[in-house]
Write an enzyme that holds these catalytic residues in place. Structure first.
Site, PDB file in Angstrom:
ATOM      1  N   GLY A   1       0.457  13.886   1.119  1.00  0.00           N
ATOM      2  CA  GLY A   1       1.709  14.619   0.878  1.00  0.00           C
ATOM      3  C   GLY A   1       1.557  16.090   1.228  1.00  0.00           C
ATOM      4  O   GLY A   1       2.460  16.705   1.819  1.00  0.00           O
TER       5      GLY A   1
ATOM      6  N   ARG B   1       2.655  18.973  -7.959  1.00  0.00           N
ATOM      7  CA  ARG B   1       3.394  18.179  -6.973  1.00  0.00           C
ATOM      8  C   ARG B   1       4.792  18.780  -6.980  1.00  0.00           C
ATOM      9  O   ARG B   1       5.553  18.578  -7.925  1.00  0.00           O
ATOM     10  CB  ARG B   1       3.423  16.700  -7.386  1.00  0.00           C
ATOM     11  CG  ARG B   1       2.029  16.060  -7.504  1.00  0.00           C
ATOM     12  CD  ARG B   1       2.143  14.567  -7.643  1.00  0.00           C
ATOM     13  NE  ARG B   1       0.919  13.917  -8.070  1.00  0.00           N
ATOM     14  CZ  ARG B   1      -0.093  13.559  -7.271  1.00  0.00           C
ATOM     15  NH1 ARG B   1      -0.043  13.843  -5.991  1.00  0.00           N
ATOM     16  NH2 ARG B   1      -1.143  12.942  -7.750  1.00  0.00           N
TER      17      ARG B   1
ATOM     18  N   ASP C   1      -8.402   9.108  -2.920  1.00  0.00           N
ATOM     19  CA  ASP C   1      -7.907   7.839  -2.361  1.00  0.00           C
ATOM     20  C   ASP C   1      -8.468   7.521  -0.968  1.00  0.00           C
ATOM     21  O   ASP C   1      -8.454   6.376  -0.545  1.00  0.00           O
ATOM     22  CB  ASP C   1      -6.373   7.859  -2.239  1.00  0.00           C
ATOM     23  CG  ASP C   1      -5.688   8.107  -3.569  1.00  0.00           C
ATOM     24  OD1 ASP C   1      -6.360   8.008  -4.605  1.00  0.00           O
ATOM     25  OD2 ASP C   1      -4.484   8.416  -3.562  1.00  0.00           O
TER      26      ASP C   1
HETATM   27  O1  F6P Z   1      -3.686  10.624  -5.047  1.00  0.00           O
HETATM   28  C1  F6P Z   1      -4.593  10.670  -6.089  1.00  0.00           C
HETATM   29  C2  F6P Z   1      -4.114   9.846  -7.267  1.00  0.00           C
HETATM   30  O2  F6P Z   1      -5.095   9.922  -8.278  1.00  0.00           O
HETATM   31  C3  F6P Z   1      -3.792   8.383  -6.953  1.00  0.00           C
HETATM   32  O3  F6P Z   1      -4.938   7.579  -6.860  1.00  0.00           O
HETATM   33  C4  F6P Z   1      -2.885   8.032  -8.095  1.00  0.00           C
HETATM   34  O4  F6P Z   1      -2.011   6.974  -7.731  1.00  0.00           O
HETATM   35  C5  F6P Z   1      -2.118   9.318  -8.308  1.00  0.00           C
HETATM   36  O5  F6P Z   1      -2.908  10.356  -7.769  1.00  0.00           O
HETATM   37  C6  F6P Z   1      -1.822   9.624  -9.751  1.00  0.00           C
HETATM   38  O6  F6P Z   1      -1.061  10.776  -9.780  1.00  0.00           O
HETATM   39  P1  F6P Z   1      -0.763  11.618 -11.105  1.00  0.00           P
HETATM   40  O7  F6P Z   1      -2.038  12.305 -11.506  1.00  0.00           O
HETATM   41  O8  F6P Z   1       0.282  12.587 -10.700  1.00  0.00           O
HETATM   42  O9  F6P Z   1      -0.340  10.643 -12.142  1.00  0.00           O
END
Ligand code: F6P
Length: 324
Positions: free
Chosen positions: A107, A75, A130
């Site tokens: 995103g 990200r 999601d």
């Molecule tokens: O968008 C996918 C997701 O798994 C969401 O369901 C969750 O809120 C988020 O990513 C968690 O992100 P990370 O793996 O960066 O903690």
């Protein structure tokens, strides 16, 4: 002799099962069309760092059935800034990349649109457990995540019934209740909490007590991570109330993101990967592949990022009726 048309491919944001199947489809379809492919590691972050590797057909061998993403993901904070996008374009030009295929979630599609506005030829492929991306009835990875949730809740129900317990299960989904609502239907949950329909702890407690009175042997409560009530807090509060059942909770967490993609996800990812390359062959770009009815369509990236995908509340009510 002119250089071959070169496609760059990257995966971005949260990984989703089936991303590898999409990468494989992109690489092999591009090669079949006499194009070159460059794999970009670590999503937009790798694009900014010039992490480019030329890909041949054998580089995507044996990945169809693997979860995660062989291209790795990230990200990227820098890429969100206009200066990041400017640097990305410089890297694309330097690497001789003529078009970009971006596999990722909401995103990632925002980033794809931003690049498309600066004359980069971009195609998006929706991949997110999601299922919150507008323009496709389902995204790559959602089906596998649903099956993972279903498997986990089936197991929890066994122990819940044996002990006559209420089990709170937290599903992922960020700001969307899609996974929670669909899980409630396929797992037979008594109560569902989603961001789209606010409920109080008292209402949840009453619904659990009601299930107890109706001689149920257990109660399954699905709480979407974005519902507004944290599962730990909900469990503590319900435990202090007299609802008939004793309470336990499980947060499924990142387990929902892993695992071998289902047949459905492999097929969807393969179809979208092929279509994405075909779009570029036909001179089409600035679009995302989307499942519409039985076919794969192209949806303008602008529409994807300006519209909000909503959970169909018919399914929310259906889950309630089926829990009687
Ligand atoms: O968008 C996918 C997701 O798994 C969401 O369901 C969750 O809120 C988020 O990513 C968690 O992100 P990370 O793996 O960066 O903690």
């Amino acid at each position: 002799m002119a250089d071959k048309f070169t496609i760059g491919v990257l995966t971005s944001g949260g990984d989703a099962p089936g991303m590898n199947a999409a990468i494989r489809a992109v690489v092999r379809t591009a090669l079949a069309n006499n194009m070159d492919v460059v794999g970009i590691k670590h999503g937009y972050e790798g694009l900014l760092n010039g992490e480019f590797n030329s890909m041949g057909p054998r580089d995507v061998g044996g990945i169809l059935q693997r979860g995660g993403t062989v291209l790795l993901t990230s990200r990227s904070k820098h890429f969100i800034e206009p200066s990041g996008q400017r640097d990305a374009i410089r890297k694309l030009n330097g690497g001789g990349i003529d078009a970009l295929i971006i596999i990722g979630g909401e995103g990632s599609m925002n980033g794809a649109y931003a690049l498309s506005q600066q004359d980069v030829k971009v195609i998006g492929i929706p991949a997110s457990i999601d299922n919150d991306i507008w323009g496709t009835s389902i995204a790559i990875g959602t089906d596998t995540a649903m099956n993972t949730i279903m498997d986990a809740v089936d197991k929890l129900r066994d122990t819940a019934s044996s002990h006559q317990r209420a089990f709170l299960v937290e599903t992922m989904g960020r700001n969307s209740g899609y996974l929670a609502v669909m899980a409630a239907i396929v797992c037979g949950a008594e109560v569902t909490l989603i961001p789209e329909v606010p409920v109080t702890v008292e209402e949840v407690a009453l619904a659990i007590e009601d299930a107890y009175k109706r001689s149920k042997t257990h109660a399954i409560i699905i709480n979407a991570e974005g519902s507004g009530i944290r599962t730990t807090e909900l469990a503590e509060k319900i435990d202090k109330m007299d609802v008939g059942f004793t309470t336990r909770m499980t947060i499924l967490g990142h387990i929902q993101r892993g695992g071998s993609p289902t047949a459905y996800d492999r097929l969807l990812a393969s179809r979208m990967g092929v279509k994405a390359v075909e779009a570029l062959v036909e001179g089409n770009h600035g679009v995302m592949t989307g499942l519409k009815g039985k076919g794969i369509d192209f949806v303008p990236l602008l529409d994807v990022i300006t519209n909000k995908r909503k959970v169909n509340l018919e399914y929310y009510h259906m889950a309630k009726v089926l829990a009687r």
